[in-house]
Design an enzyme around this catalytic site. Structure first.
Site, short mmCIF file in Angstrom:
data_model
loop_
_atom_site.label_atom_id
_atom_site.label_comp_id
_atom_site.label_asym_id
_atom_site.label_seq_id
_atom_site.Cartn_x
_atom_site.Cartn_y
_atom_site.Cartn_z
N ARG A 142 -2.03 61.45 40.91
CA ARG A 142 -2.09 62.12 42.22
C ARG A 142 -1.85 63.63 42.08
NH1 ARG A 142 -2.72 58.65 46.40
NH2 ARG A 142 -1.93 56.53 46.23
N GLY B 16 -10.17 59.96 47.13
CA GLY B 16 -10.07 59.88 48.59
C GLY B 16 -9.84 61.24 49.23
N GLY C 256 -7.16 63.24 49.47
CA GLY C 256 -6.48 64.25 48.66
C GLY C 256 -7.45 64.84 47.64
N ASP D 262 -8.37 52.56 51.86
CA ASP D 262 -7.98 52.80 53.26
C ASP D 262 -9.18 53.02 54.20
OD1 ASP D 262 -5.42 52.77 52.21
OD2 ASP D 262 -5.26 54.95 52.11
N ARG E 74 6.40 28.76 61.85
CA ARG E 74 7.03 30.07 61.75
C ARG E 74 6.12 31.20 62.23
NH1 ARG E 74 9.11 29.29 55.56
NH2 ARG E 74 11.24 28.67 56.04
N GLY F 224 -3.19 50.83 54.00
CA GLY F 224 -4.06 51.54 54.94
C GLY F 224 -3.60 52.95 55.22
N GLU G 80 0.69 49.18 57.19
CA GLU G 80 1.91 49.85 56.72
C GLU G 80 2.26 51.09 57.56
OE1 GLU G 80 1.37 51.32 52.72
OE2 GLU G 80 -0.52 52.30 53.21
N ARG H 30 -5.16 46.58 45.63
CA ARG H 30 -5.93 47.56 44.86
C ARG H 30 -6.35 47.04 43.50
NH1 ARG H 30 -2.52 52.82 45.82
NH2 ARG H 30 -2.45 52.83 43.55
O1 F6P Z 1 -4.48 55.48 49.58
C1 F6P Z 1 -4.42 54.24 49.00
C2 F6P Z 1 -3.05 53.66 49.10
O2 F6P Z 1 -3.07 52.39 48.48
C3 F6P Z 1 -2.48 53.56 50.50
O3 F6P Z 1 -2.98 52.46 51.21
C4 F6P Z 1 -1.00 53.48 50.21
O4 F6P Z 1 -0.27 54.00 51.29
C5 F6P Z 1 -0.85 54.36 49.01
O5 F6P Z 1 -2.12 54.44 48.39
C6 F6P Z 1 0.14 53.86 47.98
O6 F6P Z 1 0.26 54.80 46.98
P1 F6P Z 1 0.94 54.61 45.56
O7 F6P Z 1 -0.02 53.87 44.69
O8 F6P Z 1 1.17 55.99 45.08
O9 F6P Z 1 2.17 53.80 45.79
#
Ligand code: F6P
Length: 376
Positions: free
Chosen positions: A74, A110, A112, A135, A170, A178, A230, A299
């Site tokens: 990142r 994405g 960023g 996302d 339950r 997301g 989330e 992922r």
């Molecule tokens: O942008 C993709 C994503 O999987 C989001 O859904 C999630 O909030 C974030 O990346 C999680 O990031 P990391 O892999 O840095 O924990």
């Protein structure tokens, strides 16, 4: 002279990255006679000049594999952690790009990554991006690489949770990824038959969710599946956050500091908001509730056929656009066509779920609770 292209994958990984590199690389080599290299670990590898030559052989056998053969990070070119200091490493990247005589740098990522690519484009780099994120929150493209697979994984999880929720009578609260958008929750929630779907675009009221669960029980359904994104928050938290965002811009330093504190507290609390919701639902309904957080499983692994097809089409189209001299664009999918979209229209924008989106109308038609108070 044949063109030289560089590829990197940046941001969170997602299924379909390898398929996209395969499509791009093979079309670049076979159709356009280009030379292809790949930088390791996103912009960090570009800065450190860590690269591999990508021949057809490296690009074979990866259509179905998850992750990214290049690795990702990142890191941002202009804010890179180097030996504990945050430095602008753009110039070093520009030198490496020049040394490789790159005619194009393709950044697969994405939101960023779009911003980082835009930053390099402003420095004169012929950069193109491919839209990748589970996302689905990139603008000007109908969909993004990885979204379909993530939605499929989340749907399968919801399917499986149905039987155990049913057996134990339950509530099961299942949290999906997301980021700040509800595409995965809404898509998987509808496909998996969720009873309540909570997305960031519609702040929820816990009592409304509890009422929906109790209504289901009264009508003979002893279990409920609550699908929560989330990034979804309650109305109270959304209001406090909106207020703090305004106050953060205040001239008054005390107000500003307090607003910052509020925002970081909300951020910290967000990690446990699904557990809090589950406990609140137990208290309000008297029913047992369990939490499942799907996390990074969404992922991982093999991309769906739809993602493989999307990756292959976007990748090969990208090679064509490079051959045609295009740059400063994201290669998007619009109405079944691969089209170049200027990066400055993409960077810094986020595609949230519009409140009149057909998926929301479908949910409302099914009387799925979205946690919103119908009276307000
Ligand atoms: O942008 C993709 C994503 O999987 C989001 O859904 C999630 O909030 C974030 O990346 C999680 O990031 P990391 O892999 O840095 O924990």
């Amino acid at each position: 002279m044949s063109k030289q292209i560089g590829i990197l994958t940046a941001g969170g990984d997602s299924p379909g990255l390898n398929a996209a590199m395969r499509g791009l690389g093979k079309a670049a080599i076979r159709t356009h006679g280009m030379t292809v290299i790949g930088f390791r670990d996103g912009f960090r590898g570009l800065m450190q000049n860590r690269f591999i030559r990508l021949e057809s052989s490296e690009l074979s056998g990866i259509l179905t594999t998850g992750g990214t053969l290049l690795g990702t990070s990142r890191d941002k070119p202009h804010k890179m952690d180097v030996g504990g200091k945050t430095l602008d490493m753009t110039d070093l990247m520009l030198e490496n790009i020049a040394a490789h005589q790159l005619d194009a740098l393709v950044c697969i990522g994405g939101g960023g990554t779009a911003k980082n690519a835009m930053h390099l484009a402003e420095k004169g780099v012929p950069v193109l991006t491919l839209p990748k994120t589970i996302d689905n929150d990139l603008v000007h493209t109908d969909t993004t690489l990885g979204f379909d697979t993530a939605m499929g994984i989340a749907t399968e999880a919801i399917d499986r949770l149905h039987s155990t929720a049913h057996s134990h009578h339950r509530i099961v609260v299942v949290e999906v990824m997301g980021h700040n958008t509800g595409w995965i929750a809404l898509g998987a929630g509808l496909a998996g038959g969720g009873d309540v779907i909570l997305i960031p675009e519609i702040p929820y009221q816990t009592h409304v969710i509890a009422d929906a669960v109790l209504e289901r029980r009264a009508s003979g359904s002893s279990f409920s599946i609550v699908v929560i994104s989330e990034g979804a928050v309650s109305q109270e938290i959304a209001a406090a956050r909106d207020r703090a965002k305004i106050e953060k811009k205040s001239e008054d330093s005390d107000v500003k500091a307090k607003a910052k504190e509020t925002l970081s507290r909300i951020e910290e609390d967000s990690e446990s908001h699904t557990a809090t919701l589950s406990k609140d639902l137990e208290a309000r309904t008297g029913l047992e509730s369990r939490v499942t957080i799907l996390g990074h499983v969404q992922r991982g692994g093999t991309p769906s056929p739809a993602d493989r097809l999307l990756a292959t089409r976007l990748g090969t189209a990208c090679a064509d656009f490079i051959a045609a001299g295009e740059s400063g664009v994201m290669v998007a999918m619009q109405n079944g066509e691969c089209v170049p979209v200027p990066l400055d229209q993409v960077a810094g924008n986020r595609k949230t779920v519009p409140l009149d989106h057909p998926w929301l109308l479908t949910a409302r038609n099914l009387k799925i609770s979205l946690g919103e108070d119908q009276a307000t």
